[in-house]
Design a protein around this motif. Sequence first.
Motif, short mmCIF file in Angstrom:
data_model
loop_
_atom_site.label_atom_id
_atom_site.label_comp_id
_atom_site.label_asym_id
_atom_site.label_seq_id
_atom_site.Cartn_x
_atom_site.Cartn_y
_atom_site.Cartn_z
N ALA A 1 0.82 -1.22 0.00
CA ALA A 1 0.00 0.00 0.00
C ALA A 1 0.85 1.27 0.00
O ALA A 1 0.60 2.19 -0.79
CB ALA A 1 -0.93 0.01 1.21
N ILE A 2 1.88 1.33 0.86
CA ILE A 2 2.64 2.56 1.05
C ILE A 2 3.80 2.69 0.07
O ILE A 2 3.94 3.70 -0.62
CB ILE A 2 3.17 2.66 2.50
CG1 ILE A 2 2.03 2.54 3.51
CG2 ILE A 2 3.98 3.94 2.70
CD1 ILE A 2 0.94 3.57 3.39
N GLY B 1 4.31 0.80 -2.50
CA GLY B 1 3.86 0.44 -3.84
C GLY B 1 2.85 1.42 -4.38
O GLY B 1 3.20 2.39 -5.07
N ILE B 2 1.59 1.22 -4.04
CA ILE B 2 0.50 2.00 -4.62
C ILE B 2 0.64 3.49 -4.33
O ILE B 2 0.54 4.33 -5.23
CB ILE B 2 -0.87 1.48 -4.12
CG1 ILE B 2 -1.02 -0.02 -4.40
CG2 ILE B 2 -2.01 2.28 -4.73
CD1 ILE B 2 -0.79 -0.44 -5.84
N ALA B 3 0.87 3.87 -3.06
CA ALA B 3 0.97 5.29 -2.71
C ALA B 3 2.16 5.97 -3.40
O ALA B 3 2.14 7.17 -3.63
CB ALA B 3 1.06 5.48 -1.20
N ALA B 4 3.18 5.19 -3.73
CA ALA B 4 4.36 5.73 -4.41
C ALA B 4 4.21 5.72 -5.93
O ALA B 4 5.13 6.05 -6.65
CB ALA B 4 5.61 4.95 -4.00
N GLY B 5 3.03 5.31 -6.40
CA GLY B 5 2.77 5.35 -7.83
C GLY B 5 3.03 4.06 -8.58
O GLY B 5 2.92 4.02 -9.81
N LEU B 6 3.40 3.00 -7.87
CA LEU B 6 3.61 1.72 -8.54
C LEU B 6 2.27 1.05 -8.79
O LEU B 6 1.35 1.17 -7.98
CB LEU B 6 4.49 0.80 -7.69
CG LEU B 6 5.90 1.28 -7.39
CD1 LEU B 6 6.61 0.28 -6.47
CD2 LEU B 6 6.69 1.50 -8.67
N GLY B 7 2.17 0.33 -9.86
CA GLY B 7 0.94 -0.38 -10.18
C GLY B 7 1.00 -1.82 -9.71
O GLY B 7 2.03 -2.28 -9.19
N PRO B 8 -0.06 -2.56 -9.93
CA PRO B 8 -0.13 -3.95 -9.47
C PRO B 8 0.85 -4.88 -10.18
O PRO B 8 1.16 -5.95 -9.68
CB PRO B 8 -1.58 -4.35 -9.74
CG PRO B 8 -2.07 -3.38 -10.75
CD PRO B 8 -1.31 -2.12 -10.55
N ASP B 9 1.37 -4.44 -11.32
CA ASP B 9 2.34 -5.27 -12.04
C ASP B 9 3.79 -4.96 -11.67
O ASP B 9 4.71 -5.60 -12.16
CB ASP B 9 2.14 -5.12 -13.56
CG ASP B 9 0.80 -5.69 -14.00
OD1 ASP B 9 0.38 -6.72 -13.44
OD2 ASP B 9 0.16 -5.09 -14.88
N ALA B 10 3.98 -3.99 -10.76
CA ALA B 10 5.33 -3.72 -10.27
C ALA B 10 5.83 -4.94 -9.52
O ALA B 10 5.06 -5.80 -9.09
CB ALA B 10 5.31 -2.49 -9.35
N ARG B 11 7.11 -5.06 -9.37
CA ARG B 11 7.74 -6.22 -8.75
C ARG B 11 7.88 -6.05 -7.24
O ARG B 11 8.04 -4.95 -6.72
CB ARG B 11 9.13 -6.46 -9.36
CG ARG B 11 9.13 -6.66 -10.85
CD ARG B 11 8.47 -7.97 -11.23
NE ARG B 11 7.51 -7.75 -12.30
CZ ARG B 11 6.48 -8.54 -12.58
NH1 ARG B 11 6.25 -9.61 -11.87
NH2 ARG B 11 5.65 -8.27 -13.56
N VAL B 12 7.84 -7.17 -6.56
CA VAL B 12 7.99 -7.22 -5.11
C VAL B 12 9.26 -6.51 -4.67
O VAL B 12 9.25 -5.76 -3.69
CB VAL B 12 7.95 -8.69 -4.61
CG1 VAL B 12 8.50 -8.81 -3.20
CG2 VAL B 12 6.53 -9.24 -4.70
#
Length: 149
Positions: free
Chosen positions: A53-54, A56-67
């Motif tokens: 959430a923080i 990843g998503i809040a930083a602008g990464l999408g669901p296809d970004a890597r772990v």
Amino acid sequence: MKVSQCMSPDVCVAMPDMSLRDAATLMADIDAGALPVRQGDRLVGMITDRDIAIRGIAAGLGPDARVNQAMSTEVKYCYEDEDAEHVARNMGDIQVRRLPVLNRDKRLVGIVALADLACSATDRENLGCALGDISRDSSLHSQTLPRTH
């Protein structure tokens, strides 16, 4: 009692090149909020629902970004031959509810949750203190929005 006697040896793990979506789906499937991240036979990080959430998503990464783009690389862990009550106190000090468990060759062999330690604790007072410490206020996990002047 040793950690090896109360840990869960069956650990679901994420891989660094796994998508955030796949990691989140795995967390949902096993009803967990954190996954150790393994590369080969080595523990290289942890990914939590909060990281997704923080970081990843809040930083602008999408669901296809890597772990590996959102995981924590400074991993706290314990050893399988450590005393369970010592580990419970340590979990309180570092404010975590679960830790990866490694053998002395630093290979992942399990995961231990505070609840696992509660089931085996002979010293309930220390366990209660650990839970209290985990729940204490911390600047690391503040629910207060920063003030803007």
